[in-house]
Write an enzyme that holds these catalytic residues in place. Structure first.
Site, PDB file in Angstrom:
ATOM      1  N   LEU A  65       0.858  -1.179   0.000  1.00  0.00           N
ATOM      2  CA  LEU A  65       0.000   0.000   0.000  1.00  0.00           C
ATOM      3  C   LEU A  65       0.897   1.233   0.000  1.00  0.00           C
ATOM      4  O   LEU A  65       1.983   1.224   0.599  1.00  0.00           O
ATOM      5  CB  LEU A  65      -0.903   0.036   1.242  1.00  0.00           C
ATOM      6  CG  LEU A  65      -2.190  -0.787   1.244  1.00  0.00           C
ATOM      7  CD1 LEU A  65      -2.901  -0.628   2.582  1.00  0.00           C
ATOM      8  CD2 LEU A  65      -3.114  -0.358   0.108  1.00  0.00           C
ATOM      9  N   ASP A  66       0.427   2.298  -0.649  1.00  0.00           N
ATOM     10  CA  ASP A  66       1.173   3.551  -0.632  1.00  0.00           C
ATOM     11  C   ASP A  66       1.387   4.014   0.808  1.00  0.00           C
ATOM     12  O   ASP A  66       0.521   3.816   1.675  1.00  0.00           O
ATOM     13  CB  ASP A  66       0.410   4.637  -1.388  1.00  0.00           C
ATOM     14  CG  ASP A  66       0.281   4.341  -2.878  1.00  0.00           C
ATOM     15  OD1 ASP A  66       0.959   3.402  -3.353  1.00  0.00           O
ATOM     16  OD2 ASP A  66      -0.506   5.039  -3.542  1.00  0.00           O
ATOM     17  N   ARG A  67       2.508   4.677   1.045  1.00  0.00           N
ATOM     18  CA  ARG A  67       2.847   5.130   2.394  1.00  0.00           C
ATOM     19  C   ARG A  67       1.731   5.955   3.057  1.00  0.00           C
ATOM     20  O   ARG A  67       1.385   5.693   4.214  1.00  0.00           O
ATOM     21  CB  ARG A  67       4.146   5.946   2.363  1.00  0.00           C
ATOM     22  CG  ARG A  67       4.568   6.450   3.732  1.00  0.00           C
ATOM     23  CD  ARG A  67       5.945   7.085   3.699  1.00  0.00           C
ATOM     24  NE  ARG A  67       6.415   7.381   5.043  1.00  0.00           N
ATOM     25  CZ  ARG A  67       7.669   7.676   5.350  1.00  0.00           C
ATOM     26  NH1 ARG A  67       8.582   7.739   4.398  1.00  0.00           N
ATOM     27  NH2 ARG A  67       8.022   7.914   6.604  1.00  0.00           N
ATOM     28  N   ALA A  69      -1.431   5.942   2.584  1.00  0.00           N
ATOM     29  CA  ALA A  69      -2.713   5.233   2.653  1.00  0.00           C
ATOM     30  C   ALA A  69      -2.747   4.297   3.858  1.00  0.00           C
ATOM     31  O   ALA A  69      -1.727   3.989   4.471  1.00  0.00           O
ATOM     32  CB  ALA A  69      -2.941   4.439   1.369  1.00  0.00           C
ATOM     33  N   ARG A 168      -5.131   7.389  -6.948  1.00  0.00           N
ATOM     34  CA  ARG A 168      -4.728   8.787  -6.726  1.00  0.00           C
ATOM     35  C   ARG A 168      -4.610   9.539  -8.052  1.00  0.00           C
ATOM     36  O   ARG A 168      -5.086  10.678  -8.179  1.00  0.00           O
ATOM     37  CB  ARG A 168      -3.414   8.821  -5.947  1.00  0.00           C
ATOM     38  CG  ARG A 168      -3.509   8.151  -4.590  1.00  0.00           C
ATOM     39  CD  ARG A 168      -2.147   7.852  -3.985  1.00  0.00           C
ATOM     40  NE  ARG A 168      -1.400   9.079  -3.697  1.00  0.00           N
ATOM     41  CZ  ARG A 168      -0.162   9.085  -3.232  1.00  0.00           C
ATOM     42  NH1 ARG A 168       0.475   7.933  -3.040  1.00  0.00           N
ATOM     43  NH2 ARG A 168       0.458  10.227  -2.972  1.00  0.00           N
TER      44      ARG A 168
END
Length: 238
Positions: A65-67, A69, A168
C-alpha cells in the site's frame, strides 16, 4: 473485529498460519531499508515476541500500500504460503475494496474510469499518458458514490488493475484529488498535519481484502476499520 496491538503500532484483522492480515497505519512504509521504521519491521518484531527468539526471521510481502494510505494488508509467515498468496494477486483473484474521499462533487452515482498510466522515471509518481505511449499501461477502476458532503465525495472503489498510485492519479486527473494528497494537487487537508510531510495521511483506505487461505483454501474476508479522522468527515461504517 480487529485486535488492537498498541505496543506494535498496527491492528491485527485475521491471524491464521501461514498468513497474517493487518491494518496498515497511514504514513508508514510497507517496507524500508535497514534502520528505517516500516510495517514489515513492526510485524517481524511482533512475530519474534509471539513465537520466541528462535523464530526464523521471515516475512513474505505479496502486495503493498502507498505510504500515506491505510487499510487491510496480508502477509505470509511461511515461504510456501507467501508464494500461494502472491499467485492469487498475480492472477487477480484477490478482491480488494477501497474507500476514498476526494475533492469536489462527482455527479454520477457509479461509473468506470479507464486511462493509460506510466511510472515517471526517477520520481515517486505516475501520470496519465496516451494509449499509444510505449510505457503506458491500461488502468481500470469501478466506483460507487457512498456520500456527498461539503468537502467533496466519498467513493467506494474496486480496482480491475493495480498500477502505481492508480486511484490517486485517476481521481486527480479528473479534478478530484484525494483529500490530503498534495502530491497530486489536493488543497484540502486530512488528518494530523505533521511537520514531516511523509508522515501525513491521505483519505485512501483499503477497506476489505478477500482471498483464499493458502493452506485450507477457505475464503477469508478481512475488513479494516477507519480511523477517527474518517469519522470526522461524516463517514459511517456499515
Amino acid at each position: 473485529m480487529c485486535r488492537v496491538m498498541n505496543d506494535t503500532g498496527f491492528d491485527i484483522l485475521h491471524e491464521e498460519e501461514p498468513c497474517l492480515v493487518v491494518c496498515k497505519p497511514p504514513g508508514l512504509l510497507t517496507q524500508a531499508p535497514p534502520g528505517i521504521d516500516s510495517l514489515e519491521v513492526r510485524i517481524k518484531d511482533y512475530l519474534r515476541r509471539r513465537d520466541g527468539a528462535d523464530r526464523r526471521d521471515y516475512l513474505g510481502v505479496p502486495h503493498r500500500l502507498d505510504r500515506p494510505a491505510s487499510g487491510a494488508m496480508v502477509f505470509g509467515t511461511k515461504t510456501r504460503g507467501t508464494r500461494r498468496l502472491a499467485e492469487q494477486f498475480e492472477g487477480r483473484l484477490v478482491e480488494k475494496t477501497y474507500w476514498v474521499c476526494v475533492e469536489g462533487e462527482i455527479a454520477d452515482d457509479e461509473g468506470t474510469w479507464q486511462d493509460f498510466l506510466r511510472k515517471v522515471p526517477g520520481e515517486a509518481r505516475a501520470e496519465v499518458v496516451g494509449p499509444t505511449h510505449p510505457e503506458g499501461r491500461c488502468a481500470v477502476l469501478h466506483y460507487r458514490v457512498r456520500g456527498r458532503y461539503l468537502w467533496g465525495t466519498w467513493l467506494e472503489i474496486q480496482l480491475e488493475t493495480g498500477r502505481t498510485h492508480q486511484i490517486r492519479v485517476q481521481a486527480a486527473t479528473r479534478g478530484h484529488p484525494v483529500l490530503g494528497d498534495t502530491h497530486y494537487g489536493a488543497t484540502t487537508t486530512f488528518g494530523p498535519q505533521h511537520d514531516d510531510s511523509r508522515l501525513r495521511a491521505i483519505a485512501l483506505h483499503a477497506r476489505t481484502l478477500k482471498f483464499r487461505h493458502p493452506k485450507t483454501r477457505e475464503t477469508i474476508l478481512a475488513t479494516a476499520p477507519v480511523s477517527a479522522d474518517w469519522r470526522e468527515l461524516g463517514v459511517v461504517e456499515s
